[in-house]
Design a protein around this motif. Structure first.
Motif, PDB file in Angstrom:
ATOM      1  N   PHE A   6       2.490  -1.145  -0.451  1.00  0.00           N
ATOM      2  CA  PHE A   6       3.137   0.094  -0.446  1.00  0.00           C
ATOM      3  C   PHE A   6       4.866   0.357  -0.521  1.00  0.00           C
ATOM      4  CE2 PHE A   6       2.000   0.306   3.556  1.00  0.00           C
ATOM      5  CZ  PHE A   6       2.493   0.958   4.011  1.00  0.00           C
ATOM      6  N   LYS A   7       5.378   1.598  -1.078  1.00  0.00           N
ATOM      7  CA  LYS A   7       6.735   1.955  -0.291  1.00  0.00           C
ATOM      8  C   LYS A   7       6.335   3.131   0.070  1.00  0.00           C
ATOM      9  CE  LYS A   7      10.429   4.255  -2.880  1.00  0.00           C
ATOM     10  NZ  LYS A   7      10.936   4.552  -4.267  1.00  0.00           N
ATOM     11  N   ASN A   8       7.653   2.711   0.938  1.00  0.00           N
ATOM     12  CA  ASN A   8       8.050   3.819   2.521  1.00  0.00           C
ATOM     13  C   ASN A   8       9.219   3.880   3.017  1.00  0.00           C
ATOM     14  OD1 ASN A   8       8.117   4.609   5.777  1.00  0.00           O
ATOM     15  ND2 ASN A   8       5.870   6.340   4.131  1.00  0.00           N
ATOM     16  N   PHE A  34      -3.641  10.387   6.997  1.00  0.00           N
ATOM     17  CA  PHE A  34      -2.789  10.865   5.532  1.00  0.00           C
ATOM     18  C   PHE A  34      -3.228   9.951   4.681  1.00  0.00           C
ATOM     19  CE2 PHE A  34      -0.097   8.537   8.147  1.00  0.00           C
ATOM     20  CZ  PHE A  34       0.709   7.623   7.282  1.00  0.00           C
ATOM     21  N   GLN A  35      -2.261  10.607   3.399  1.00  0.00           N
ATOM     22  CA  GLN A  35      -2.680   9.588   2.272  1.00  0.00           C
ATOM     23  C   GLN A  35      -0.947   9.271   1.958  1.00  0.00           C
ATOM     24  OE1 GLN A  35      -4.571  12.863   1.704  1.00  0.00           O
ATOM     25  NE2 GLN A  35      -6.677  11.237   3.029  1.00  0.00           N
ATOM     26  N   ILE A  36      -1.571   8.039   1.651  1.00  0.00           N
ATOM     27  CA  ILE A  36      -0.016   7.269   0.441  1.00  0.00           C
ATOM     28  C   ILE A  36       0.484   7.031  -0.503  1.00  0.00           C
ATOM     29  CG2 ILE A  36       1.882   5.174   0.227  1.00  0.00           C
ATOM     30  CD1 ILE A  36       0.850   4.690   3.656  1.00  0.00           C
ATOM     31  N   HIS A  37       0.809   7.615  -1.455  1.00  0.00           N
ATOM     32  CA  HIS A  37       0.103   7.405  -3.259  1.00  0.00           C
ATOM     33  C   HIS A  37       1.230   6.683  -3.262  1.00  0.00           C
ATOM     34  CE1 HIS A  37      -2.736  10.593  -2.812  1.00  0.00           C
ATOM     35  NE2 HIS A  37      -2.112  11.451  -1.764  1.00  0.00           N
ATOM     36  N   GLU A  38       1.777   6.391  -3.017  1.00  0.00           N
ATOM     37  CA  GLU A  38       3.620   5.248  -3.368  1.00  0.00           C
ATOM     38  C   GLU A  38       2.364   4.254  -3.596  1.00  0.00           C
ATOM     39  OE1 GLU A  38       7.298   5.713  -1.626  1.00  0.00           O
ATOM     40  OE2 GLU A  38       7.056   8.339  -3.333  1.00  0.00           O
ATOM     41  N   VAL A  39       2.234   3.185  -3.934  1.00  0.00           N
ATOM     42  CA  VAL A  39       1.536   2.190  -3.978  1.00  0.00           C
ATOM     43  C   VAL A  39       1.699   1.795  -5.639  1.00  0.00           C
ATOM     44  CG1 VAL A  39      -1.046   0.744  -3.738  1.00  0.00           C
ATOM     45  CG2 VAL A  39      -1.550   3.059  -3.037  1.00  0.00           C
ATOM     46  N   LEU A  40       2.392   0.363  -5.356  1.00  0.00           N
ATOM     47  CA  LEU A  40       3.007  -0.625  -6.191  1.00  0.00           C
ATOM     48  C   LEU A  40       1.816  -1.395  -6.558  1.00  0.00           C
ATOM     49  CD1 LEU A  40       6.172  -0.966  -3.740  1.00  0.00           C
ATOM     50  CD2 LEU A  40       6.304   0.340  -6.202  1.00  0.00           C
ATOM     51  N   ALA A  41       1.398  -2.073  -5.655  1.00  0.00           N
ATOM     52  CA  ALA A  41      -0.008  -3.028  -6.201  1.00  0.00           C
ATOM     53  C   ALA A  41      -1.033  -3.167  -5.750  1.00  0.00           C
ATOM     54  CB  ALA A  41       1.296  -4.486  -6.162  1.00  0.00           C
ATOM     55  N   ILE A  42      -1.793  -3.841  -6.205  1.00  0.00           N
ATOM     56  CA  ILE A  42      -3.084  -4.086  -5.012  1.00  0.00           C
ATOM     57  C   ILE A  42      -3.670  -5.285  -5.671  1.00  0.00           C
ATOM     58  CG2 ILE A  42      -5.397  -3.312  -5.702  1.00  0.00           C
ATOM     59  CD1 ILE A  42      -4.402  -0.234  -5.053  1.00  0.00           C
ATOM     60  N   CYS A  43      -4.307  -6.340  -5.266  1.00  0.00           N
ATOM     61  CA  CYS A  43      -4.181  -7.596  -5.206  1.00  0.00           C
ATOM     62  C   CYS A  43      -5.992  -7.135  -4.675  1.00  0.00           C
ATOM     63  CB  CYS A  43      -3.772  -8.639  -4.581  1.00  0.00           C
ATOM     64  SG  CYS A  43      -4.765 -10.494  -4.903  1.00  0.00           S
ATOM     65  N   GLN A  44      -7.331  -7.570  -5.749  1.00  0.00           N
ATOM     66  CA  GLN A  44      -8.836  -7.306  -5.273  1.00  0.00           C
ATOM     67  C   GLN A  44      -9.575  -9.010  -5.642  1.00  0.00           C
ATOM     68  OE1 GLN A  44     -10.430  -3.844  -6.257  1.00  0.00           O
ATOM     69  NE2 GLN A  44      -9.687  -3.069  -7.586  1.00  0.00           N
ATOM     70  N   TYR A  50      -1.083  -3.785 -11.073  1.00  0.00           N
ATOM     71  CA  TYR A  50       1.047  -3.328 -11.173  1.00  0.00           C
ATOM     72  C   TYR A  50       1.118  -2.149 -11.617  1.00  0.00           C
ATOM     73  CZ  TYR A  50       1.536  -8.487  -9.859  1.00  0.00           C
ATOM     74  OH  TYR A  50       2.158  -9.670  -9.027  1.00  0.00           O
ATOM     75  N   GLY A  51       1.574  -1.221 -10.768  1.00  0.00           N
ATOM     76  CA  GLY A  51       1.630  -0.164 -11.368  1.00  0.00           C
ATOM     77  C   GLY A  51       2.988   0.011 -12.147  1.00  0.00           C
ATOM     78  N   SER A  52       3.955   1.159 -12.693  1.00  0.00           N
ATOM     79  CA  SER A  52       5.131   0.762 -13.212  1.00  0.00           C
ATOM     80  C   SER A  52       5.937   2.627 -13.598  1.00  0.00           C
ATOM     81  CB  SER A  52       5.517   0.636 -15.042  1.00  0.00           C
ATOM     82  OG  SER A  52       4.698   1.335 -15.837  1.00  0.00           O
ATOM     83  N   PRO A  53       6.069   2.586 -11.918  1.00  0.00           N
ATOM     84  CA  PRO A  53       6.731   2.415 -10.853  1.00  0.00           C
ATOM     85  C   PRO A  53       4.753   2.112  -9.631  1.00  0.00           C
ATOM     86  CG  PRO A  53       7.515   4.104 -10.726  1.00  0.00           C
ATOM     87  CD  PRO A  53       7.447   4.162 -11.540  1.00  0.00           C
ATOM     88  N   PHE A  54       4.087   3.339  -9.861  1.00  0.00           N
ATOM     89  CA  PHE A  54       3.094   3.410  -9.256  1.00  0.00           C
ATOM     90  C   PHE A  54       1.842   3.383 -10.020  1.00  0.00           C
ATOM     91  CE2 PHE A  54       6.118   6.284  -7.554  1.00  0.00           C
ATOM     92  CZ  PHE A  54       6.657   4.951  -6.065  1.00  0.00           C
ATOM     93  N   ILE A  99      -4.009   0.966   9.550  1.00  0.00           N
ATOM     94  CA  ILE A  99      -4.251   1.339   8.165  1.00  0.00           C
ATOM     95  C   ILE A  99      -6.121   1.862   7.882  1.00  0.00           C
ATOM     96  CG2 ILE A  99      -4.490   0.800   5.332  1.00  0.00           C
ATOM     97  CD1 ILE A  99      -1.556   1.175   6.606  1.00  0.00           C
ATOM     98  N   THR A 100      -6.377   2.417   7.241  1.00  0.00           N
ATOM     99  CA  THR A 100      -7.759   2.761   7.336  1.00  0.00           C
ATOM    100  C   THR A 100      -8.838   2.458   5.845  1.00  0.00           C
ATOM    101  OG1 THR A 100      -7.789   4.564   7.062  1.00  0.00           O
ATOM    102  CG2 THR A 100      -7.711   4.409   8.752  1.00  0.00           C
ATOM    103  N   LYS A 101      -7.908   2.686   4.977  1.00  0.00           N
ATOM    104  CA  LYS A 101      -9.071   2.193   3.722  1.00  0.00           C
ATOM    105  C   LYS A 101      -8.101   2.046   2.309  1.00  0.00           C
ATOM    106  CE  LYS A 101     -12.943   4.169   1.259  1.00  0.00           C
ATOM    107  NZ  LYS A 101     -13.246   5.563   1.092  1.00  0.00           N
ATOM    108  N   ILE A 102      -8.117   1.520   2.309  1.00  0.00           N
ATOM    109  CA  ILE A 102      -7.443   1.325   0.231  1.00  0.00           C
ATOM    110  C   ILE A 102      -8.369   1.548  -0.975  1.00  0.00           C
ATOM    111  CG2 ILE A 102      -5.752  -0.563  -0.835  1.00  0.00           C
ATOM    112  CD1 ILE A 102      -5.390  -2.159   1.535  1.00  0.00           C
ATOM    113  N   VAL A 103      -7.865   2.844  -1.476  1.00  0.00           N
ATOM    114  CA  VAL A 103      -8.966   2.672  -2.272  1.00  0.00           C
ATOM    115  C   VAL A 103      -7.865   2.429  -3.876  1.00  0.00           C
ATOM    116  CG1 VAL A 103      -9.639   4.812  -3.827  1.00  0.00           C
ATOM    117  CG2 VAL A 103      -9.109   5.079  -1.186  1.00  0.00           C
ATOM    118  N   ALA A 104      -8.531   1.251  -4.458  1.00  0.00           N
ATOM    119  CA  ALA A 104      -8.070   1.101  -5.962  1.00  0.00           C
ATOM    120  C   ALA A 104      -8.520   2.305  -7.298  1.00  0.00           C
ATOM    121  CB  ALA A 104      -8.465   0.073  -6.145  1.00  0.00           C
TER     122      ALA A 104
END
Length: 104
Positions: A6-8, A34-44, A50-54, A99-104
């Protein structure tokens, strides 16, 4: 292997659930969620999205541990034989976040 990028504050962070990271100062109280919505990529399970950009619908839930200031960083510049030197320093303000939880 499950992680997210993610980006911050102009920087990118690679995190997993349970990680503790130092972000730029957010101005939140300790134990705030709080939540972070600027997620660039998730690997599972080896598949990377990948997002473009998010990524749409992806978010990272986090909890503030505390806020503080880092160690002093001294910037010293000297030009030899010129009788010229400058000394500057600063301390980075940060928010320590878990980081408590990652929601894909």
């Amino acid at each position: 292997m499950f992680y997210a990028v993610f980006k911050n504050g102009g920087k990118q962070y690679k995190v997993q659930e349970g990680d503790v990271v130092l972000l730029d100062r957010l101005g939140l109280e300790s134990k705030a969620h709080f939540q972070i919505h600027e997620v660039l990529a998730i690997c599972q399970e080896g598949k990377v999205s990948y997002g473009s950009p998010f990524l749409n619908g992806a978010q990272i839930e986090a909890e503030v541990i505390n806020e503080g200031r880092g160690k002093k960083v001294v910037i010293f510049k000297k030009r030899r034989r010129k009788d010229s030197k400058t000394k500057r320093g600063f301390r980075r303000d940060f928010t320590r976040v878990k980081i408590t939880k990652i929601v894909a």
